[in-house]
Design an enzyme around this catalytic site. Structure first.
Site, mmCIF file in Angstrom:
data_model
loop_
_atom_site.group_PDB
_atom_site.id
_atom_site.type_symbol
_atom_site.label_atom_id
_atom_site.label_comp_id
_atom_site.label_asym_id
_atom_site.label_seq_id
_atom_site.Cartn_x
_atom_site.Cartn_y
_atom_site.Cartn_z
ATOM 1 N N GLU A 175 -10.093 -4.773 21.076
ATOM 2 C CA GLU A 175 -9.184 -3.947 20.262
ATOM 3 C C GLU A 175 -7.883 -4.682 19.969
ATOM 4 O O GLU A 175 -7.528 -5.648 20.630
ATOM 5 C CB GLU A 175 -8.878 -2.618 20.948
ATOM 6 C CG GLU A 175 -8.645 -2.676 22.447
ATOM 7 C CD GLU A 175 -7.487 -3.527 22.903
ATOM 8 O OE1 GLU A 175 -6.411 -3.463 22.269
ATOM 9 O OE2 GLU A 175 -7.626 -4.254 23.899
ATOM 10 N N GLU A 318 -8.038 -7.391 23.528
ATOM 11 C CA GLU A 318 -8.773 -8.113 22.485
ATOM 12 C C GLU A 318 -10.265 -8.241 22.782
ATOM 13 O O GLU A 318 -11.043 -8.615 21.920
ATOM 14 C CB GLU A 318 -8.215 -9.529 22.259
ATOM 15 C CG GLU A 318 -6.766 -9.600 21.857
ATOM 16 C CD GLU A 318 -6.275 -11.035 21.665
ATOM 17 O OE1 GLU A 318 -7.103 -11.969 21.749
ATOM 18 O OE2 GLU A 318 -5.068 -11.221 21.453
#
Length: 359
Positions: A175, A318
């Site tokens: 994300e 991430e």
């Protein structure tokens, strides 16, 4: 999309008990003391139960990075401005972020999805699935409508389906979204019934004063919106985020297609918590990659019954922890396929340990 969240939930099956049992028996025949590979053996059994294959392999894997903005940034809860979200998305797409480095090392594809970035982005590798231009400020009203939350969940499901149709069988959640630890803390607080002060962390690196402010913002948002703890979509819509909803869909979609899904850090675990509340069976398809430094992360993992593979003091997100965990998944799979059994190697097996005896 012609299907609903309920349809997806209804398509999720229990794992293959027989395959898991066969995998456990195979592990005990390998040339090692029983259980001596610890969590790798537990992982190998889980992968068999998920796929129905005693010796699975995952040559095609994808890290799905959901990107979205958060209106709650207006409350000053992050060390970075909201403009960083679109800037980092372009960095992902150009291959320059940490997740890109780890993905290349693990031979994984990075699928970057704009599900709610508050900017118009254009790039040949971008998956443009924007539901809306970021959430509203949850400290002043609902983050989004229930319809938007469900649309974001179904977007995650659809991205997984497209990848599965192209041969992907293993997924990692990732994300990007400035402010998303605040939304994740709010989701966790409501679903687990824990005070916001116990859920919030430093995120991008805020100081003590901002940390207290962040907890007060989460408290205010929950008090104002009154999300129903027994209605995960209501929680997502009122105090969640578009990327959290999208990752919830990724988890549901992976489970529906009998694919393992590696859960990354705190934001991903908040999505995993929502998925578990929607369908408890999804937990069997989750692999926890690591324990991050966000204080709420470990509590959520315990709530889900997940034991993380790595402890690296990471807090980047991430999908970076998930990408590193792919090497452990590969190791577990290769042990099952390549390691000799006592019989094939002509080695005498040890005696089973007596009950209560340490192995």
């Amino acid at each position: 999309m012609s299907y609903s969240v309920s349809d997806i939930i209804g398509s999720i099956s229990p794992w293959h008990e027989e395959a898991a049992k066969a995998a456990a028996e195979h592990l005990d025949r390998l040339t090692k003391p029983p259980g001596s590979l610890g969590k790798l053996e537990t992982l190998a059994i889980q992968l068999a139960g998920i796929t129905g294959q005693v010796k699975p392999s995952f040559p095609q894997r994808a890290i799905i990075v959901m990107a979205a903005d958060h209106g709650v940034c207006a409350e000053g809860i992050s060390a970075f401005p909201a403009e960083v979200t679109p800037q980092m998305v372009l960095n992902f797409l150009d291959g320059g972020a940490a997740i890109n480095v780890f993905a290349r090392q693990a031979s994984a594809e990075v699928m970057c999805v704009d599900i709610g970035v508050n900017a118009e982005l254009s790039h040949p590798h971008l998956l443009n699935r924007k539901v809306r231009m970021g959430t509203a400020n949850m400290a002043a009203g609902p983050a989004m409508s229930r319809e938007d939350a469900e649309a974001a969940v179904l977007t995650g499901v659809a991205v997984v389906k497209e990848a599965v149709n192209k041969g992907t069988t293993l997924f990692v959640t990732g994300e990007m979204g400035i402010g998303n630890t605040t939304a994740s803390a709010a989701v966790m607080s409501v679903l687990m019934g824990i005070a916001p002060a116990e859920c919030v962390g430093r995120g991008t690196g805020i100081d003590d004063q901002k940390l207290r402010h962040k907890a007060s913002v989460v408290q205010r948002a929950i008090g104002l919106n009154q999300p129903a703890a027994d209605d995960p979509l209501d929680v997502l819509s009122k105090v969640g985020g578009l990327e959290i909803a999208g990752l919830t869909g990724v988890i549901l979609g992976a489970a529906a297609h009998r694919c393992p899904v590696v859960i990354d850090g705190f934001i991903s675990s908040a999505a995993a918590l929502v998925a578990q509340r929607l369908c408890i069976e999804t937990v069997n398809y989750m692999v926890a990659s690591h324990h991050s430094q966000e204080p709420g992360h470990n509590q959520v993992l315990k709530e889900l019954g997940l034991s993380p593979m790595l402890e690296l003091e990471m807090r980047l997100g991430e999908g970076t922890g998930g990408a590193l965990a792919l090497h452990l998944i590969d190791g577990a799979c290769r042990i099952m396929r390549e390691m000799a059994t006592f019989e094939s190697a002509g080695i005498s097996a040890g005696e089973p340990a007596a009950e209560g005896e340490a192995k």
